[in-house]
Design an enzyme around this catalytic site. Structure first.
Site: not given
Ligand SMILES: *[C@@H]1O[C@H](CO)[C@@H](O)[C@H](O)[C@H]1NC(C)=O
Ligand SMILES: *[C@@H]1O[C@H](CO)[C@@H](O)[C@H](O)[C@H]1NC(C)=O
Ligand SMILES: *[C@@H]1O[C@H](CO)[C@@H](O)[C@H](O)[C@H]1NC(C)=O
Ligand SMILES: *[C@@H]1O[C@H](CO)[C@@H](O)[C@H](O)[C@H]1NC(C)=O
Ligand SMILES: *[C@@H]1O[C@H](CO)[C@@H](O)[C@H](O)[C@H]1NC(C)=O
Ligand SMILES: *[C@@H]1O[C@H](CO)[C@@H](O)[C@H](O)[C@H]1NC(C)=O
Ligand SMILES: *[C@@H]1O[C@H](CO)[C@@H](O)[C@H](O)[C@H]1NC(C)=O
Length: 315
Positions: A241, A130, A243
């Site tokens: 993203h 990001c 994670e």
């Protein structure tokens, strides 16, 4: 090798996949990844000067790495010393100006050192997510070419480019997962800035450096790069993203939590940590190593005030 010749051809094929590893130095099974701390904004200012969302730490740990936070308050000499003790580095997401911020300065130091170390023949990987992805486009092009897109809080499928399936990042993904990524919204986007495919392809510094692996279209018909890897360096970047899928739960955010979304996170982490296993850099001794690790910064609960369940306060 003589022994292997007695095996069936299928086994030999399997061995040849790992040919390169068999004849280079053994893998480092204790990799340590540096994660850049991000300056605290509005929400976290009262806690200190910088933080790392625990999800970045957990995703790396899930694949067999340990994490060393990278403080925002070291000198360039200290960053350089820390860099040479690590096996890889991760530029996380967050909010910070792309130019004239500590995040910009520190990522420039680690980006330059990563290029230099690889040029010297050490396989040293960098993973950018990001904000980290956006910063990489600034570092590689030398200018801010980003445009705003309507991509805030939006899970999307990925549009793979022609050679993405042969990319280092994706080629060992299971087929069913690649297929799922192409049709299901497994990639969570939480950004207002993107590099459009047009700005990317108009810039020689970028086209010479990165291969585009996936793109997306926003609601205003701006096509932007969502995943890329460098041609000649182990540098990998996702605008989305991974994670968050296994580790972030704030229900005001649209986060994919399906089994497939969680598997995508793990396969990317496994890929990256394996890249970090390919160098044997280390701290000068275990005392130095212990001092540097994230365990000195226990996470605090922040799920009731932010989009992160837990954060590590660094400075
Ligand atoms: C990184 O390298 C670039 C290009 O060589 C240089 O312009 C820049 O000043 C360097 N930045 C840092 C922080 O070392
Ligand atoms: C980008 O390319 C130009 C030439 O086209 C070059 O002068 C410049 O140094 C490059 N910037 C970076 C950061 O590599
Ligand atoms: C992105 O834009 C949304 C509204 O479109 C805004 O609420 C949000 O604060 C912005 N986020 C960042 C990181 O700038
Ligand atoms: C994939 O690309 C097509 C063609 O450009 C576009 O219409 C579509 O919206 C893209 N899909 C996503 C999820 O971005
Ligand atoms: C570990 O390394 C540091 C820095 O190189 C040094 O100052 C320290 O004395 C060493 N400690 C031990 C126990 O060897
Ligand atoms: C959030 O949770 C922490 C830890 O349980 C608690 O100390 C704090 O008061 C809570 N804050 C809010 C705004 O609810
Ligand atoms: C969820 O995130 C929002 C903003 O991102 C925050 O205001 C809120 O406190 C968070 N926690 C809960 C439980 O909604």
């Amino acid at each position: 090798m003589a022994v292997l010749l007695h095996y069936v051809p299928g086994v030999l094929l399997c061995v040849s996949l790992y040919w390169e590893q068999l004849f280079t130095s053994p893998l480092n099974q204790r990799p340590i990844i540096g994660v850049l701390a991000v300056e605290t904004g509005e929400g976290f200012k009262r806690f200190g000067k910088s933080y790392i969302p625990a999800s970045y730490v957990k995703i790396l740990e899930s694949a067999g790495a340990r994490v060393a936070p990278i403080s925002t308050e070291l000198t360039e000499a200290e960053y350089t010393e820390l860099f040479h003790s690590l096996n890889g580095v991760l530029f996380p997401g967050g909010t910070a100006p792309f130019q004239n911020s500590r995040f910009a300065e520190i990522s420039a130091i680690f980006y330059n050192l990563t290029l230099k170390k690889n040029d010297e023949g050490v396989h040293f990987p960098l993973w950018a997510i990001c904000l980290g992805f956006e910063e990489l486009t600034v570092l590689t092009s030398g200018e801010n070419l980003l445009t705003t897109t309507n991509t805030y809080n939006l899970p999307l499928p990925l549009n793979f480019t022609k050679d993405a399936l042969q990319s280092r990042m994706f080629k060992y993904f299971p087929k069913y997962l690649l297929q799922a990524l192409q049709v299901k919204p497994l990639a969570g986007h939480y950004h207002n800035w993107s590099i459009s495919v047009k700005s990317f392809t108009d810039n020689k510094n970028l086209t010479n450096f990165y291969k585009i692996l996936t793109t997306n279209m926003d609601s205003e018909q701006v096509e932007f790069v969502s995943t890329m890897e460098a041609f000649r360096y182990p540098i990998y970047a996702v605008q989305w993203h991974p994670e968050r899928s296994p580790y972030e739960w704030n229900a005001t955010w649209n986060i994919p939590h399906s089994s497939e979304a969680v598997q995508v996170a793990w396969y990317l982490a496994d890929f990256f940590v394996n890249e970090a296993r390919k160098n044997s850099c280390h701290f000068s001794n275990t005392t130095e190593e212990e001092k540097a690790l994230i365990y000195n910064y226990p996470p605090i609960y922040s799920g009731n005030i932010s989009k992160f369940e837990q954060i590590h306060l660094i400075d």
